[in-house]
Design an enzyme around this catalytic site. Structure first.
Site, mmCIF file in Angstrom:
data_model
loop_
_atom_site.group_PDB
_atom_site.id
_atom_site.type_symbol
_atom_site.label_atom_id
_atom_site.label_comp_id
_atom_site.label_asym_id
_atom_site.label_seq_id
_atom_site.Cartn_x
_atom_site.Cartn_y
_atom_site.Cartn_z
ATOM 1 N N TYR A 1 -11.907 -10.728 2.664
ATOM 2 C CA TYR A 1 -12.972 -10.050 1.926
ATOM 3 C C TYR A 1 -13.890 -11.100 1.316
ATOM 4 O O TYR A 1 -13.611 -12.307 1.374
ATOM 5 C CB TYR A 1 -12.378 -9.160 0.836
ATOM 6 C CG TYR A 1 -11.773 -7.892 1.382
ATOM 7 C CD1 TYR A 1 -12.527 -6.729 1.517
ATOM 8 C CD2 TYR A 1 -10.448 -7.857 1.808
ATOM 9 C CE1 TYR A 1 -11.981 -5.573 2.040
ATOM 10 C CE2 TYR A 1 -9.890 -6.705 2.336
ATOM 11 C CZ TYR A 1 -10.664 -5.563 2.446
ATOM 12 O OH TYR A 1 -10.131 -4.428 2.976
ATOM 13 N N TYR B 1 -5.153 -8.213 7.642
ATOM 14 C CA TYR B 1 -4.761 -9.211 6.637
ATOM 15 C C TYR B 1 -3.434 -8.821 6.024
ATOM 16 O O TYR B 1 -3.101 -7.641 5.936
ATOM 17 C CB TYR B 1 -5.834 -9.360 5.559
ATOM 18 C CG TYR B 1 -6.127 -8.104 4.747
ATOM 19 C CD1 TYR B 1 -5.379 -7.782 3.634
ATOM 20 C CD2 TYR B 1 -7.155 -7.256 5.127
ATOM 21 C CE1 TYR B 1 -5.643 -6.647 2.890
ATOM 22 C CE2 TYR B 1 -7.427 -6.114 4.400
ATOM 23 C CZ TYR B 1 -6.675 -5.816 3.283
ATOM 24 O OH TYR B 1 -6.945 -4.677 2.562
ATOM 25 N N ARG C 1 -1.487 -5.479 7.124
ATOM 26 C CA ARG C 1 -2.105 -4.155 7.187
ATOM 27 C C ARG C 1 -2.841 -3.979 8.510
ATOM 28 O O ARG C 1 -3.413 -4.936 9.051
ATOM 29 C CB ARG C 1 -3.104 -3.979 6.038
ATOM 30 C CG ARG C 1 -2.467 -4.008 4.650
ATOM 31 C CD ARG C 1 -3.107 -2.964 3.767
ATOM 32 N NE ARG C 1 -2.935 -1.644 4.319
ATOM 33 C CZ ARG C 1 -3.834 -0.657 4.264
ATOM 34 N NH1 ARG C 1 -5.005 -0.875 3.697
ATOM 35 N NH2 ARG C 1 -3.585 0.528 4.773
ATOM 36 N N HIS D 1 -8.823 -1.971 9.044
ATOM 37 C CA HIS D 1 -9.293 -0.762 8.375
ATOM 38 C C HIS D 1 -10.643 -1.012 7.725
ATOM 39 O O HIS D 1 -11.024 -2.156 7.447
ATOM 40 C CB HIS D 1 -8.286 -0.291 7.321
ATOM 41 C CG HIS D 1 -8.018 -1.311 6.268
ATOM 42 N ND1 HIS D 1 -7.105 -2.323 6.421
ATOM 43 C CD2 HIS D 1 -8.591 -1.508 5.040
ATOM 44 C CE1 HIS D 1 -7.100 -3.082 5.336
ATOM 45 N NE2 HIS D 1 -7.994 -2.611 4.480
ATOM 46 N N HIS E 1 -12.762 0.589 4.394
ATOM 47 C CA HIS E 1 -12.681 1.448 3.207
ATOM 48 C C HIS E 1 -13.958 2.272 3.074
ATOM 49 O O HIS E 1 -15.067 1.758 3.269
ATOM 50 C CB HIS E 1 -12.531 0.599 1.941
ATOM 51 C CG HIS E 1 -11.265 -0.190 1.882
ATOM 52 N ND1 HIS E 1 -10.112 0.291 1.306
ATOM 53 C CD2 HIS E 1 -10.968 -1.438 2.334
ATOM 54 C CE1 HIS E 1 -9.158 -0.624 1.389
ATOM 55 N NE2 HIS E 1 -9.652 -1.681 2.012
HETATM 56 FE FE LIG Z 1 -8.556 -3.372 2.617
#
Ligand SMILES: [Fe+2]
Length: 223
Positions: A105, A143, A160, A163, A165
């Site tokens: 991120y 990540y 994970r 994805h 959000h």
């Molecule tokens: Fe996330």
């Protein structure tokens, strides 16, 4: 299982490795499949957690990824509907945020909603008069969940699935926070969130050099 669908991320040993050594690009992992969940059966879109990397204050834009952003280009589109799955919602506010192609991120400080940031791969947009939206971005990388997150300690190191959000708000509907996933991602099966919400996984199509996917959203009426 083909090589494309085999997990390729090993557990990492340090925070730096979590963010810089283990994240990966999706590459060609996902196969083209037809249709979207919301148009096949009328169900409210399932909610999901906000996650630790939400930041308040993202700018309005539909191009989340500029031309220099590395990664496989993705055109994500869809329609926001009322609970009947037929009535489009014009002017609904959509907020999107995601990791880059390497699973990073634009911040590595979880749980700080107000940290100053350049808002990379984040944006706000409105649905048009037909309730439709479209964003240009890149496929997010996977990540691992970092260690030490309050309440998520037992998941530290778990990779994970890829994805994106999304939050959706409309004045007469119940606001929704969710995440979309990608069909064929082998990390969905062990993800404590995605594995229970298979309807949040969308199919991708290859269109020239770009992928495209449709994520329709159905909100609950608030009265
Ligand atoms: Fe996330």
């Amino acid at each position: 299982m083909s090589d494309d669908l085999k997990p390729r991320v090993k557990p990492a040993m340090s925070r730096r490795m979590f963010f810089h050594g283990s994240a990966m690009v999706l590459g060609g992992a996902f196969l083209a499949m037809p249709a979207t969940a919301a148009t096949q059966a009328c169900r409210l879109t399932k909610s999901d957690i906000l996650g630790p990397y939400y930041r308040f204050g993202a700018p309005f834009r539909t191009q989340l990824a500029g031309p220099d952003e590395p990664g496989d280009r993705l055109i994500l589109s869809g329609t926001v509907y009322s609970s009947d799955c037929r009535t489009p919602l014009p002017g609904a506010l959509i907020e999107v945020w995601q990791a880059n192609h390497a699973g990073l991120y634009d911040t590595d400080k979880p749980g700080n909603f107000t940290e100053a940031t350049t808002f990379r791969l984040r944006g706000l947009l409105l649905t048009n008069e037909h309730g439709k939206y479209e964003i240009e971005t890149i496929l997010p990388g996977r990540y691992p969940i970092p260690p030490g997150l309050p309440g998520l300690e037992k998941y530290a190191g778990l990779t994970r699935p890829a994805h994106i959000h999304i939050r959706i708000m409309d004045s007469l509907h119940v606001p929704l926070t969710t995440q979309l996933y990608f069909k064929g991602d082998p990390f969905i099966a062990n993800d404590p969130w995605a594995r229970r919400k298979r309807s949040l996984a969308i199919a991708l199509k290859q269109e020239g050099k770009r992928r495209s996917g449709v994520f329709d959203i159905v909100l609950a009426k608030g009265l």
